[in-house]
Structures are given as structure tokens and as C-alpha cells.
Motif scaffolding. Structure first.
Motif, PDB file in Angstrom:
ATOM      1  N   PHE A 133      -2.120   8.583  -3.319  1.00 44.96           N
ATOM      2  CA  PHE A 133      -3.019   9.143  -2.318  1.00 44.96           C
ATOM      3  C   PHE A 133      -3.920   8.063  -1.710  1.00 44.96           C
ATOM      4  O   PHE A 133      -4.542   8.282  -0.691  1.00 44.96           O
ATOM      5  CB  PHE A 133      -3.890  10.242  -2.938  1.00 44.96           C
ATOM      6  CG  PHE A 133      -3.093  11.378  -3.502  1.00 44.96           C
ATOM      7  CD1 PHE A 133      -2.648  12.398  -2.688  1.00 44.96           C
ATOM      8  CD2 PHE A 133      -2.767  11.403  -4.843  1.00 44.96           C
ATOM      9  CE1 PHE A 133      -1.908  13.446  -3.208  1.00 44.96           C
ATOM     10  CE2 PHE A 133      -2.027  12.453  -5.371  1.00 44.96           C
ATOM     11  CZ  PHE A 133      -1.594  13.467  -4.544  1.00 44.96           C
ATOM     12  N   GLY A 134      -4.003   6.923  -2.355  1.00 48.17           N
ATOM     13  CA  GLY A 134      -4.841   5.839  -1.873  1.00 48.17           C
ATOM     14  C   GLY A 134      -4.009   4.703  -1.312  1.00 48.17           C
ATOM     15  O   GLY A 134      -2.843   4.860  -0.946  1.00 48.17           O
ATOM     16  N   THR A 135      -4.618   3.544  -1.259  1.00 46.34           N
ATOM     17  CA  THR A 135      -3.959   2.354  -0.729  1.00 46.34           C
ATOM     18  C   THR A 135      -2.838   1.906  -1.664  1.00 46.34           C
ATOM     19  O   THR A 135      -3.002   1.892  -2.888  1.00 46.34           O
ATOM     20  CB  THR A 135      -4.986   1.214  -0.568  1.00 46.34           C
ATOM     21  OG1 THR A 135      -5.997   1.633   0.344  1.00 46.34           O
ATOM     22  CG2 THR A 135      -4.325  -0.043  -0.041  1.00 46.34           C
ATOM     23  N   THR A 136      -1.699   1.555  -1.105  1.00 56.56           N
ATOM     24  CA  THR A 136      -0.557   1.104  -1.895  1.00 56.56           C
ATOM     25  C   THR A 136      -0.034  -0.229  -1.378  1.00 56.56           C
ATOM     26  O   THR A 136      -0.303  -0.623  -0.240  1.00 56.56           O
ATOM     27  CB  THR A 136       0.592   2.134  -1.847  1.00 56.56           C
ATOM     28  OG1 THR A 136       0.994   2.331  -0.483  1.00 56.56           O
ATOM     29  CG2 THR A 136       0.164   3.460  -2.447  1.00 56.56           C
ATOM     30  N   LEU A 137       0.721  -0.897  -2.222  1.00 52.10           N
ATOM     31  CA  LEU A 137       1.321  -2.177  -1.860  1.00 52.10           C
ATOM     32  C   LEU A 137       2.586  -1.934  -1.040  1.00 52.10           C
ATOM     33  O   LEU A 137       3.492  -1.235  -1.473  1.00 52.10           O
ATOM     34  CB  LEU A 137       1.665  -2.967  -3.129  1.00 52.10           C
ATOM     35  CG  LEU A 137       2.377  -4.313  -2.927  1.00 52.10           C
ATOM     36  CD1 LEU A 137       1.483  -5.285  -2.174  1.00 52.10           C
ATOM     37  CD2 LEU A 137       2.797  -4.899  -4.278  1.00 52.10           C
ATOM     38  N   GLN A 138       2.627  -2.497   0.158  1.00 57.91           N
ATOM     39  CA  GLN A 138       3.779  -2.341   1.045  1.00 57.91           C
ATOM     40  C   GLN A 138       4.763  -3.501   0.921  1.00 57.91           C
ATOM     41  O   GLN A 138       5.968  -3.324   0.990  1.00 57.91           O
ATOM     42  CB  GLN A 138       3.305  -2.239   2.506  1.00 57.91           C
ATOM     43  CG  GLN A 138       2.281  -1.152   2.762  1.00 57.91           C
ATOM     44  CD  GLN A 138       2.855   0.226   2.557  1.00 57.91           C
ATOM     45  OE1 GLN A 138       3.933   0.536   3.051  1.00 57.91           O
ATOM     46  NE2 GLN A 138       2.142   1.068   1.823  1.00 57.91           N
ATOM     47  N   ARG A 139       4.226  -4.709   0.761  1.00 60.34           N
ATOM     48  CA  ARG A 139       5.083  -5.901   0.708  1.00 60.34           C
ATOM     49  C   ARG A 139       4.351  -7.022  -0.004  1.00 60.34           C
ATOM     50  O   ARG A 139       3.126  -7.096   0.035  1.00 60.34           O
ATOM     51  CB  ARG A 139       5.448  -6.353   2.131  1.00 60.34           C
ATOM     52  CG  ARG A 139       6.440  -7.514   2.200  1.00 60.34           C
ATOM     53  CD  ARG A 139       6.693  -7.923   3.645  1.00 60.34           C
ATOM     54  NE  ARG A 139       5.490  -8.464   4.264  1.00 60.34           N
ATOM     55  CZ  ARG A 139       5.113  -9.747   4.143  1.00 60.34           C
ATOM     56  NH1 ARG A 139       5.837 -10.604   3.436  1.00 60.34           N
ATOM     57  NH2 ARG A 139       4.006 -10.170   4.743  1.00 60.34           N
ATOM     58  N   GLU A 166       0.633  -7.121   1.502  1.00 56.35           N
ATOM     59  CA  GLU A 166       0.364  -6.143   2.561  1.00 56.35           C
ATOM     60  C   GLU A 166       0.026  -4.824   1.887  1.00 56.35           C
ATOM     61  O   GLU A 166       0.838  -4.271   1.154  1.00 56.35           O
ATOM     62  CB  GLU A 166       1.582  -5.961   3.474  1.00 56.35           C
ATOM     63  CG  GLU A 166       1.799  -7.087   4.454  1.00 56.35           C
ATOM     64  CD  GLU A 166       2.889  -6.764   5.464  1.00 56.35           C
ATOM     65  OE1 GLU A 166       3.366  -5.607   5.473  1.00 56.35           O
ATOM     66  OE2 GLU A 166       3.269  -7.662   6.221  1.00 56.35           O
ATOM     67  N   ILE A 167      -1.176  -4.311   2.126  1.00 50.84           N
ATOM     68  CA  ILE A 167      -1.587  -3.056   1.516  1.00 50.84           C
ATOM     69  C   ILE A 167      -2.023  -2.092   2.614  1.00 50.84           C
ATOM     70  O   ILE A 167      -2.505  -2.508   3.666  1.00 50.84           O
ATOM     71  CB  ILE A 167      -2.736  -3.267   0.511  1.00 50.84           C
ATOM     72  CG1 ILE A 167      -3.943  -3.916   1.202  1.00 50.84           C
ATOM     73  CG2 ILE A 167      -2.273  -4.117  -0.657  1.00 50.84           C
ATOM     74  CD1 ILE A 167      -5.150  -4.068   0.302  1.00 50.84           C
ATOM     75  N   ALA A 168      -1.812  -0.799   2.354  1.00 56.72           N
ATOM     76  CA  ALA A 168      -2.149   0.191   3.381  1.00 56.72           C
ATOM     77  C   ALA A 168      -2.287   1.570   2.760  1.00 56.72           C
ATOM     78  O   ALA A 168      -1.586   1.896   1.799  1.00 56.72           O
ATOM     79  CB  ALA A 168      -1.082   0.223   4.471  1.00 56.72           C
ATOM     80  N   PRO A 169      -3.174   2.401   3.289  1.00 56.97           N
ATOM     81  CA  PRO A 169      -3.250   3.795   2.868  1.00 56.97           C
ATOM     82  C   PRO A 169      -2.072   4.567   3.445  1.00 56.97           C
ATOM     83  O   PRO A 169      -1.374   4.065   4.328  1.00 56.97           O
ATOM     84  CB  PRO A 169      -4.583   4.272   3.465  1.00 56.97           C
ATOM     85  CG  PRO A 169      -4.800   3.382   4.635  1.00 56.97           C
ATOM     86  CD  PRO A 169      -4.211   2.055   4.270  1.00 56.97           C
ATOM     87  N   PRO A 170      -1.816   5.793   2.969  1.00 61.74           N
ATOM     88  CA  PRO A 170      -0.685   6.582   3.482  1.00 61.74           C
ATOM     89  C   PRO A 170      -0.740   6.764   4.998  1.00 61.74           C
ATOM     90  O   PRO A 170      -1.797   7.010   5.566  1.00 61.74           O
ATOM     91  CB  PRO A 170      -0.840   7.933   2.756  1.00 61.74           C
ATOM     92  CG  PRO A 170      -1.592   7.594   1.516  1.00 61.74           C
ATOM     93  CD  PRO A 170      -2.540   6.487   1.889  1.00 61.74           C
TER      94      PRO A 170
END
Length: 204
Positions: A133-139, A166-170
Motif C-alpha cells: 500500500f506504500g512506496t515500493t521498489l520498482q527498479r 527507483e521507488i514509487a507509491p502505487p
């Protein structure tokens, strides 16, 4: 891995024994309903009314099936495939688990394994997306540089890892970029902590 999967799937086997006579297409329809309703969660099946209508349609496929039977079978089928996804089970492991159970017919084994082979990636991705639900690692990317320790002593150098995350919320359009450097000691410390996390997740 198969023993763990068997323990997770135990509730479904008694019902499967009572439904061994089901036509292969009925088994496939029930598994497909489990995928659509519980695992992939199609938007048009979000409401209770739509789910009840689908369950009623499935119950009409076989005279011996009741609505309660279908509901239990759909939920249990979903639980089996969900546990496969959480444990990263292969189609071969799922097949081995099902073949160990006398209650599961050859047609049922074939249907479950075929569904897992076809939808494994979608199921895993859907579950992953619902788990955060929070910020996750994309790359993650990295490179190793060798930097001089001293301006005056060029022969002494120390390798340094430059890491970019690279991190980002949903559903974020633009991820945030985080860059940092690590030497041998900090990298070893990170590897140790990651190993602890992996061991804990594997044990769950």
C-alpha cells in the motif's frame, strides 16, 4: 515444498473426493471462477450479486452440485493456487502435490496444473500489487567504481558500489530516484540483513 502445499490444500481434498465425477469442463469452470473472483478480482465480479450469480450458474452444470458445494470448492481452489503463488511453486510441484492425494482425479490434476501454467504470472502480479500500500521498489541498478583514497597517493584505491533505486507509491506516474554509495563493509552488512529477511519470508 510439496508437503507444505499439501497442508495448505488439505481442506479442499474432501470436497474433491465427492466431486471426482465432475466433467472436466465443470472443473475448469470452477477453477476459472476462483481465478476471476478471488485471485485476479475482475471488476465486474466485485459485487456480491455478481458473485452469487456466477456461483448459481456453476451449480447448474452438475445435478449433484449444490450452491454451497460450489462456494466451498471455489474458495478452496483459490486457496490452493494462492498458496502456490506465495511459495513460488512450479507447475511440477503443484502436480506432484495433487497426485499424492487419492481424492484428486487425473482430470482434476490436469485442470489445476493447466490453470497454474497459464495464469501463474498474472496471479503472482495481482497478489503482489494487493500486498503493498506504500512506496515500493520498482527498479535497481548499480555499478562499481574504483576511487582513489588519497589525492597524493594514486596507487591506493578502494572499489565503491554506486546503487540507484527507483521507488514509487502505487499507480505513481513518475518514480523517485535514490542514489547512494557503498564500500565493501557496508555492502557485506546489507547482504547479511537481506539474507535474514529472505530466511524469515521463506519460513512463513
Amino acid at each position: 515444498a510439496e508437503q507444505a502445499l499439501n497442508a495448505a490444500a488439505r481442506p479442499v481434498f474432501k470436497l474433491l473426493k465427492r466431486t471426482q465425477h465432475m466433467l472436466p469442463e465443470t472443473t475448469e469452470a470452477v477453477i476459472n471462477a476462483a481465478l476471476r473472483m478471488h485471485l485476479l478480482r475482475e471488476e465486474k465480479l466485485v459485487g456480491a450479486e455478481a458473485k452469487e450469480a456466477l456461483i448459481a450458474q456453476l451449480a447448474e452444470l452438475e445435478e449433484s452440485l449444490t450452491v454451497a458445494d460450489v462456494e466451498t470448492l471455489v474458495q478452496s481452489s483459490s486457496a490452493v493456487l494462492e498458496r502456490c503463488a506465495r511459495r513460488g511453486a512450479s507447475a511440477a510441484q503443484l502436480e506432484g502435490m495433487l497426485k499424492q492425494e487419492e481424492e484428486v482425479s487425473a482430470d482434476q490434476v490436469e485442470a489445476y496444473v493447466a490453470a497454474w501454467r497459464k495464469h501463474e504470472a498474472k496471479i503472482s502480479e495481482a497478489m503482489r500489487a494487493r500486498s503493498f500500500f506504500g512506496t515500493t521498489l520498482q527498479r535497481i541498478s548499480w555499478r562499481v567504481d574504483v576511487a582513489s583514497k588519497s589525492r597524493h597517493i594514486e596507487d591506493i584505491s578502494e572499489p565503491c558500489t554506486i546503487v540507484e533505486l527507483e521507488i514509487a507509491p502505487p499507480r505513481a506516474a513518475n518514480p523517485e530516484i535514490v542514489r547512494f554509495e557503498m564500500d565493501r563493509d557496508s555492502l557485506a552488512s546489507l547482504q547479511g540483513e537481506v539474507s535474514k529477511v529472505r530466511a524469515l519470508l521463506t519460513s512463513l
